[in-house]
Write a protein that holds these residues in place. Structure first.
Motif, PDB file in Angstrom:
ATOM      1  N   LYS A 249       1.120  -1.304   0.133  1.00  0.00           N
ATOM      2  CA  LYS A 249       0.189  -0.464  -0.157  1.00  0.00           C
ATOM      3  C   LYS A 249       0.727   1.150  -0.273  1.00  0.00           C
ATOM      4  O   LYS A 249       0.185   2.104   0.339  1.00  0.00           O
ATOM      5  CB  LYS A 249      -0.857  -0.503   0.992  1.00  0.00           C
ATOM      6  CG  LYS A 249      -1.982  -1.183   1.471  1.00  0.00           C
ATOM      7  CD  LYS A 249      -2.963  -0.693   0.265  1.00  0.00           C
ATOM      8  CE  LYS A 249      -4.253  -1.757  -0.483  1.00  0.00           C
ATOM      9  NZ  LYS A 249      -5.124  -1.953   1.075  1.00  0.00           N
ATOM     10  N   VAL A 252       1.045   2.092  -3.826  1.00  0.00           N
ATOM     11  CA  VAL A 252       0.344   3.156  -3.614  1.00  0.00           C
ATOM     12  C   VAL A 252      -0.170   4.389  -3.956  1.00  0.00           C
ATOM     13  O   VAL A 252      -0.437   4.920  -4.641  1.00  0.00           O
ATOM     14  CB  VAL A 252      -1.853   1.866  -3.561  1.00  0.00           C
ATOM     15  CG1 VAL A 252      -3.133   2.725  -3.717  1.00  0.00           C
ATOM     16  CG2 VAL A 252      -1.217   0.208  -3.834  1.00  0.00           C
ATOM     17  N   CYS A 321      -5.878   6.288  -3.246  1.00  0.00           N
ATOM     18  CA  CYS A 321      -5.482   6.180  -3.468  1.00  0.00           C
ATOM     19  C   CYS A 321      -3.652   6.856  -2.099  1.00  0.00           C
ATOM     20  O   CYS A 321      -2.870   6.270  -1.659  1.00  0.00           O
ATOM     21  CB  CYS A 321      -3.635   6.022  -4.961  1.00  0.00           C
ATOM     22  SG  CYS A 321      -4.563   5.044  -6.310  1.00  0.00           S
ATOM     23  N   PRO A 326      -3.498   3.110   5.281  1.00  0.00           N
ATOM     24  CA  PRO A 326      -3.574   2.124   4.260  1.00  0.00           C
ATOM     25  C   PRO A 326      -4.599   1.656   4.040  1.00  0.00           C
ATOM     26  O   PRO A 326      -4.421   1.309   2.703  1.00  0.00           O
ATOM     27  CB  PRO A 326      -1.763   1.415   4.836  1.00  0.00           C
ATOM     28  CG  PRO A 326      -1.414   1.922   6.020  1.00  0.00           C
ATOM     29  CD  PRO A 326      -2.465   2.979   6.618  1.00  0.00           C
ATOM     30  N   SER A 327      -5.475   1.290   4.579  1.00  0.00           N
ATOM     31  CA  SER A 327      -6.339   0.523   4.733  1.00  0.00           C
ATOM     32  C   SER A 327      -7.082   0.454   4.023  1.00  0.00           C
ATOM     33  O   SER A 327      -7.762   0.039   3.252  1.00  0.00           O
ATOM     34  CB  SER A 327      -7.067  -0.295   5.799  1.00  0.00           C
ATOM     35  OG  SER A 327      -7.673   1.233   7.262  1.00  0.00           O
ATOM     36  N   ARG A 329      -7.161   2.184   1.000  1.00  0.00           N
ATOM     37  CA  ARG A 329      -6.415   2.727  -0.408  1.00  0.00           C
ATOM     38  C   ARG A 329      -6.479   1.688  -0.411  1.00  0.00           C
ATOM     39  O   ARG A 329      -6.680  -0.245  -0.001  1.00  0.00           O
ATOM     40  CB  ARG A 329      -4.541   2.739  -0.341  1.00  0.00           C
ATOM     41  CG  ARG A 329      -4.458   3.989   0.248  1.00  0.00           C
ATOM     42  CD  ARG A 329      -2.772   3.913   0.662  1.00  0.00           C
ATOM     43  NE  ARG A 329      -2.348   4.741   1.651  1.00  0.00           N
ATOM     44  CZ  ARG A 329      -1.404   4.884   2.180  1.00  0.00           C
ATOM     45  NH1 ARG A 329      -0.235   3.813   2.184  1.00  0.00           N
ATOM     46  NH2 ARG A 329      -1.195   5.050   3.226  1.00  0.00           N
TER      47      ARG A 329
END
Length: 367
Positions: A249, A252, A321, A326-327, A329
Motif C-alpha cells: 500500500k 499505492v 490511493c 493504508p487500509s 487505499r
C-alpha cells in the motif's frame, strides 16, 4: 464524497469476485544471487548470448559508447550517480547507470537492482541489458527509453505538451500494470519503495516502464529495524515515514501522487510564497472531491480535453490511493481495473471513442 463512496463500493465488490491469482501465472522469485557470466570482449558478442539473465559487459565498450562518460551523454542525475546514453557499434543504443564511489549503499543498491531486474520480466518494467564492474564503479545497462522520464516530460521544458489526456491515462495504466506484476505475480511480492515520475520511463510510443529497483524489497523480508527509511519527499506514504511500516500500500500511495502529477501538472512538492514546502496531496485534496473546483485545477495543457465523467473517476481513484490510512487505499489491481475503461483500445484499454468526444476534435496524438 458520493463519487468516492460509489467507486470504493465498486472496488470492494470487484475484489470479492476476483478470487486468487492463478498459480500458473505466478512467477517465482528465486532467492539466489544472479550468476556472473564470463567477461565479454565486445558488445557484439553480448548480442549472441542474450539468453543470460544479465551479461557482464566490457568496460572499454561502455566507455567508447558513452564518449568516455562525457557530459554531453548524460541523460539524468540521481543520488547514486549519472545515467548516460550509450551508442554502440551497429546502431544499438542503451542507457548506462553509473554507481559511483565505494559507499556501502551504492554497492547494496547495485546488487539489489541487478538481482531483481535479472529475474523479472514484464512489458512495463524497464528491461535489463547487462552490467559492468570496473574498479570502484558499478554499471547497469538498460534499454534506452526515447522519451525520457515522466518527470522530464511533465516538469521539463515542454511542460507536458506532448502528453494528451489519453496518453496520460495510458501512462497511468501502464504503471499500474507494472506495479500489479510486482505486487501480485512475483513470489514473494516486490515493493518498489521509490515509485515516482522520474522512475517511470517512456519509450518512443509513450509506453511506460518502471525503473530503478535499487531500494526495492521483497514483502515479508523487512521490518522497521532491518531497512533504512528511504524514498523521495512527496511520494513517501505517511505510515512509512512516521512509523516505518512498509507494505504494498506504500507503493499505492506513491502511485496516487504520480496520478495527481498527471492530472494537475504540478510537482509532488512545491515551495509556497512563504518559502515553505507544500505537498501536492495537501494542496489538491480539498478540491479533488469538489466537482465545481476540480476542472479549474487541471493542468492547462489538457484542460477541457476530456470527458468530465472520466476526470471525476480518475480524481476519485487518486484520492483513494493517497488516503492517510493504508487500509482505505485500494489494491493496485483494483486501481488497474478502474483505469482500463478510461484508456482507448488502441492504447491498451477498452474505451471506444465516440464521434462527439472532445478528443476527436484534436488534430494531433490521441488524448
Amino acid at each position: 464524497m458520493i463519487v468516492l463512496a460509489a467507486l470504493y463500493a465498486f472496488l470492494l465488490r470487484w475484489r470479492s469476485r476476483r478470487g486468487l491469482v492463478d498459480s500458473k501465472d505466478t512467477q517465482s522469485i528465486d532467492t539466489a544471487r544472479i550468476a556472473f557470466v564470463p567477461m565479454l570482449n565486445s558488445f557484439n558478442s553480448y548480442k549472441t548470448t542474450k539468453k543470460s539473465a544479465a551479461t557482464m559487459m566490457d568496460y572499454t565498450s561502455l566507455e567508447a559508447a558513452t564518449g568516455k562518460f562525457s557530459e554531453s551523454s548524460v541523460l539524468g542525475v540521481g543520488g547514486f550517480g549519472c545515467v548516460y546514453k550509450a551508442s554502440f557499434n551497429g546502431g544499438f543504443t542503451a542507457a548506462v547507470k553509473r554507481f559511483g564511489g565505494e559507499a556501502h549503499d551504492c554497492e547494496k543498491e547495485f546488487e539489489n537492482e541487478l538481482d531483481l531486474l535479472g529475474r523479472i520480466r514484464h512489458p512495463n518494467i524497464v528491461p535489463l541489458v547487462g552490467f559492468c564492474i570496473h574498479q570502484e564503479n558499478r554499471f547497469i545497462v538498460y534499454e534506452l527509453m526515447d522519451n525520457g522520464s515522466l518527470d522530464s516530460q511533465l516538469h521539463g521544458p515542454s511542460h507536458g505538451s506532448a502528453l494528451s489526456w489519453h496518453i496520460r491515462m495510458k501512462i497511468a495504466l501502464d504503471t499500474a500494470r507494472g506495479l500489479e506484476y510486482l505486487h501480485e505475480h512475483c513470489n514473494p511480492p516486490i515493493i518498489h519503495r521509490d515509485l515516482k515520475s522520474s522512475n517511470i520511463l517512456l519509450d518512443s510510443d509513450f509506453n511506460a516502464k518502471i525503473s530503478d529497483f535499487g531500494l526495492a524489497v521483497t514483502s515479508g523480508n523487512h521490518n522497521k529495524g532491518n531497512i533504512k527509511l528511504s524514498g523521495t519527499m512527496g511520494y513517501v506514504a505517511p505510515e512509512y515515514l512516521l512509523d516505518g511500516k512498509l507494505t504494498e500500500k506504500s507503493d499505492v500511495y506513491a502511485f496516487g501522487v504520480v496520478l495527481l502529477e498527471l492530472l494537475l501538472g504540478r510537482k509532488p512538492v512545491e515551495k509556497t510564497a512563504q518559502s515553505q514546502c507544500q505537498s501536492i496531496v495537501t494542496w489538491a485534496m480539498p478540491q479533488l472531491t469538489d466537482r465545481s473546483k476540480l476542472p479549474n485545477i487541471i493542468d492547462p495543457m489538457i484542460k477541457n480535453t476530456m470527458d468530465l465523467k472520466h476526470l471525476y473517476q480518475v480524481a476519485a481513484v487518486a484520492v483513494l490511493c493517497v488516503q492517510p490510512e493504508p487500509s482505505y487505499r485500494p489494491l493496485i489491481t483494483d486501481v488497474l481495473h478502474s483505469l482500463v475503461p478510461l484508456v482507448p483500445m488502441e492504447l491498451g484499454g477498452t474505451l471506444r471513442i465516440s464521434p462527439e468526444s472532445p478528443c476527436t476534435a484534436q488534430k494531433h496524438s490521441p488524448c
